[in-house]
Design a protein around this motif. Sequence first.
Motif, PDB file in Angstrom:
ATOM      1  N   LEU A 149      -4.803  -8.520  -6.607  1.00 60.80           N
ATOM      2  CA  LEU A 149      -5.785  -8.813  -5.558  1.00 60.80           C
ATOM      3  C   LEU A 149      -6.791  -9.867  -5.993  1.00 60.80           C
ATOM      4  O   LEU A 149      -7.210 -10.701  -5.185  1.00 60.80           O
ATOM      5  CB  LEU A 149      -6.507  -7.540  -5.139  1.00 60.80           C
ATOM      6  CG  LEU A 149      -5.674  -6.489  -4.423  1.00 60.80           C
ATOM      7  CD1 LEU A 149      -6.502  -5.244  -4.158  1.00 60.80           C
ATOM      8  CD2 LEU A 149      -5.098  -7.043  -3.137  1.00 60.80           C
ATOM      9  N   THR A 150      -7.171  -9.872  -7.259  1.00 65.42           N
ATOM     10  CA  THR A 150      -8.171 -10.849  -7.718  1.00 65.42           C
ATOM     11  C   THR A 150      -7.564 -12.223  -7.933  1.00 65.42           C
ATOM     12  O   THR A 150      -8.294 -13.206  -8.024  1.00 65.42           O
ATOM     13  CB  THR A 150      -8.853 -10.391  -9.041  1.00 65.42           C
ATOM     14  OG1 THR A 150      -7.866 -10.261 -10.061  1.00 65.42           O
ATOM     15  CG2 THR A 150      -9.599  -9.086  -8.836  1.00 65.42           C
ATOM     16  N   ARG A 151      -6.239 -12.324  -7.990  1.00 66.32           N
ATOM     17  CA  ARG A 151      -5.585 -13.614  -8.213  1.00 66.32           C
ATOM     18  C   ARG A 151      -5.037 -14.243  -6.947  1.00 66.32           C
ATOM     19  O   ARG A 151      -4.497 -15.332  -6.986  1.00 66.32           O
ATOM     20  CB  ARG A 151      -4.460 -13.447  -9.233  1.00 66.32           C
ATOM     21  CG  ARG A 151      -4.999 -13.225 -10.636  1.00 66.32           C
ATOM     22  CD  ARG A 151      -3.881 -12.886 -11.588  1.00 66.32           C
ATOM     23  NE  ARG A 151      -4.322 -12.834 -12.959  1.00 66.32           N
ATOM     24  CZ  ARG A 151      -4.932 -11.799 -13.517  1.00 66.32           C
ATOM     25  NH1 ARG A 151      -5.188 -10.724 -12.803  1.00 66.32           N
ATOM     26  NH2 ARG A 151      -5.288 -11.813 -14.778  1.00 66.32           N
ATOM     27  N   HIS A 165      -2.530  -3.626  -9.598  1.00 66.97           N
ATOM     28  CA  HIS A 165      -2.762  -4.007  -8.204  1.00 66.97           C
ATOM     29  C   HIS A 165      -4.090  -4.737  -8.071  1.00 66.97           C
ATOM     30  O   HIS A 165      -4.182  -5.752  -7.373  1.00 66.97           O
ATOM     31  CB  HIS A 165      -2.730  -2.762  -7.303  1.00 66.97           C
ATOM     32  CG  HIS A 165      -2.940  -3.098  -5.872  1.00 66.97           C
ATOM     33  ND1 HIS A 165      -3.951  -2.545  -5.126  1.00 66.97           N
ATOM     34  CD2 HIS A 165      -2.286  -3.959  -5.030  1.00 66.97           C
ATOM     35  CE1 HIS A 165      -3.901  -3.035  -3.897  1.00 66.97           C
ATOM     36  NE2 HIS A 165      -2.912  -3.896  -3.825  1.00 66.97           N
ATOM     37  N   ALA A 166      -5.100  -4.256  -8.750  1.00 71.12           N
ATOM     38  CA  ALA A 166      -6.406  -4.936  -8.726  1.00 71.12           C
ATOM     39  C   ALA A 166      -6.280  -6.351  -9.275  1.00 71.12           C
ATOM     40  O   ALA A 166      -6.894  -7.279  -8.746  1.00 71.12           O
ATOM     41  CB  ALA A 166      -7.433  -4.138  -9.509  1.00 71.12           C
ATOM     42  N   ALA A 167      -5.476  -6.527 -10.324  1.00 72.24           N
ATOM     43  CA  ALA A 167      -5.264  -7.855 -10.897  1.00 72.24           C
ATOM     44  C   ALA A 167      -4.596  -8.779  -9.884  1.00 72.24           C
ATOM     45  O   ALA A 167      -4.955  -9.959  -9.780  1.00 72.24           O
ATOM     46  CB  ALA A 167      -4.452  -7.767 -12.175  1.00 72.24           C
ATOM     47  N   GLN A 215      -3.086   4.924 -13.738  1.00 74.41           N
ATOM     48  CA  GLN A 215      -4.215   4.004 -13.887  1.00 74.41           C
ATOM     49  C   GLN A 215      -3.725   2.569 -14.050  1.00 74.41           C
ATOM     50  O   GLN A 215      -4.293   1.638 -13.483  1.00 74.41           O
ATOM     51  CB  GLN A 215      -5.090   4.405 -15.081  1.00 74.41           C
ATOM     52  CG  GLN A 215      -6.325   3.553 -15.256  1.00 74.41           C
ATOM     53  CD  GLN A 215      -7.281   3.632 -14.076  1.00 74.41           C
ATOM     54  OE1 GLN A 215      -7.454   4.678 -13.466  1.00 74.41           O
ATOM     55  NE2 GLN A 215      -7.907   2.516 -13.746  1.00 74.41           N
ATOM     56  N   SER A 232      -2.798   1.096 -10.733  1.00 76.11           N
ATOM     57  CA  SER A 232      -4.005   0.724  -9.999  1.00 76.11           C
ATOM     58  C   SER A 232      -4.613  -0.562 -10.545  1.00 76.11           C
ATOM     59  O   SER A 232      -5.014  -1.457  -9.778  1.00 76.11           O
ATOM     60  CB  SER A 232      -5.016   1.872 -10.079  1.00 76.11           C
ATOM     61  OG  SER A 232      -6.212   1.524  -9.444  1.00 76.11           O
ATOM     62  N   GLU A 233      -4.667  -0.694 -11.852  1.00 72.37           N
ATOM     63  CA  GLU A 233      -5.255  -1.882 -12.459  1.00 72.37           C
ATOM     64  C   GLU A 233      -4.389  -3.123 -12.214  1.00 72.37           C
ATOM     65  O   GLU A 233      -4.918  -4.222 -12.016  1.00 72.37           O
ATOM     66  CB  GLU A 233      -5.483  -1.659 -13.954  1.00 72.37           C
ATOM     67  CG  GLU A 233      -6.616  -0.678 -14.213  1.00 72.37           C
ATOM     68  CD  GLU A 233      -6.816  -0.354 -15.681  1.00 72.37           C
ATOM     69  OE1 GLU A 233      -6.247  -1.045 -16.550  1.00 72.37           O
ATOM     70  OE2 GLU A 233      -7.552   0.600 -15.965  1.00 72.37           O
ATOM     71  N   GLN A 285       0.834  -1.209   0.000  1.00 74.89           N
ATOM     72  CA  GLN A 285       0.000   0.000   0.000  1.00 74.89           C
ATOM     73  C   GLN A 285       0.866   1.254   0.000  1.00 74.89           C
ATOM     74  O   GLN A 285       0.559   2.229  -0.675  1.00 74.89           O
ATOM     75  CB  GLN A 285      -0.969   0.002   1.189  1.00 74.89           C
ATOM     76  CG  GLN A 285      -2.111  -0.972   1.035  1.00 74.89           C
ATOM     77  CD  GLN A 285      -3.001  -0.655  -0.161  1.00 74.89           C
ATOM     78  OE1 GLN A 285      -2.892   0.355  -0.824  1.00 74.89           O
ATOM     79  NE2 GLN A 285      -3.891  -1.575  -0.459  1.00 74.89           N
TER      80      GLN A 285
END
Length: 71
Positions: free
Chosen positions: A67-69, A63-65, A57, A60-61, A28
């Motif tokens: 988190l989803t994996r 990091h989201a990837a 962007q 951010s994307e 973070q």
Amino acid sequence: MATDREIALEQALIAVIAAAEEAGADVQGLLSKAPGLIIGHSPYRQVEHPYVTMACQEISEAHAAVLTRKL
């Protein structure tokens, strides 16, 4: 359509974020600090707008990837 290089760079960014997380880094904190290193007159900034905004962007994307994996 994304170029091969764009696909490879996206994958690389995801891997770096995931590796930092698995190594116990303050992800973070890294994610909070990274945009500041490409905004303004930072020596790490190599592009002009709109690429700075786009790069933020992408961070951010990626990091989201990660988190989803997570298992």
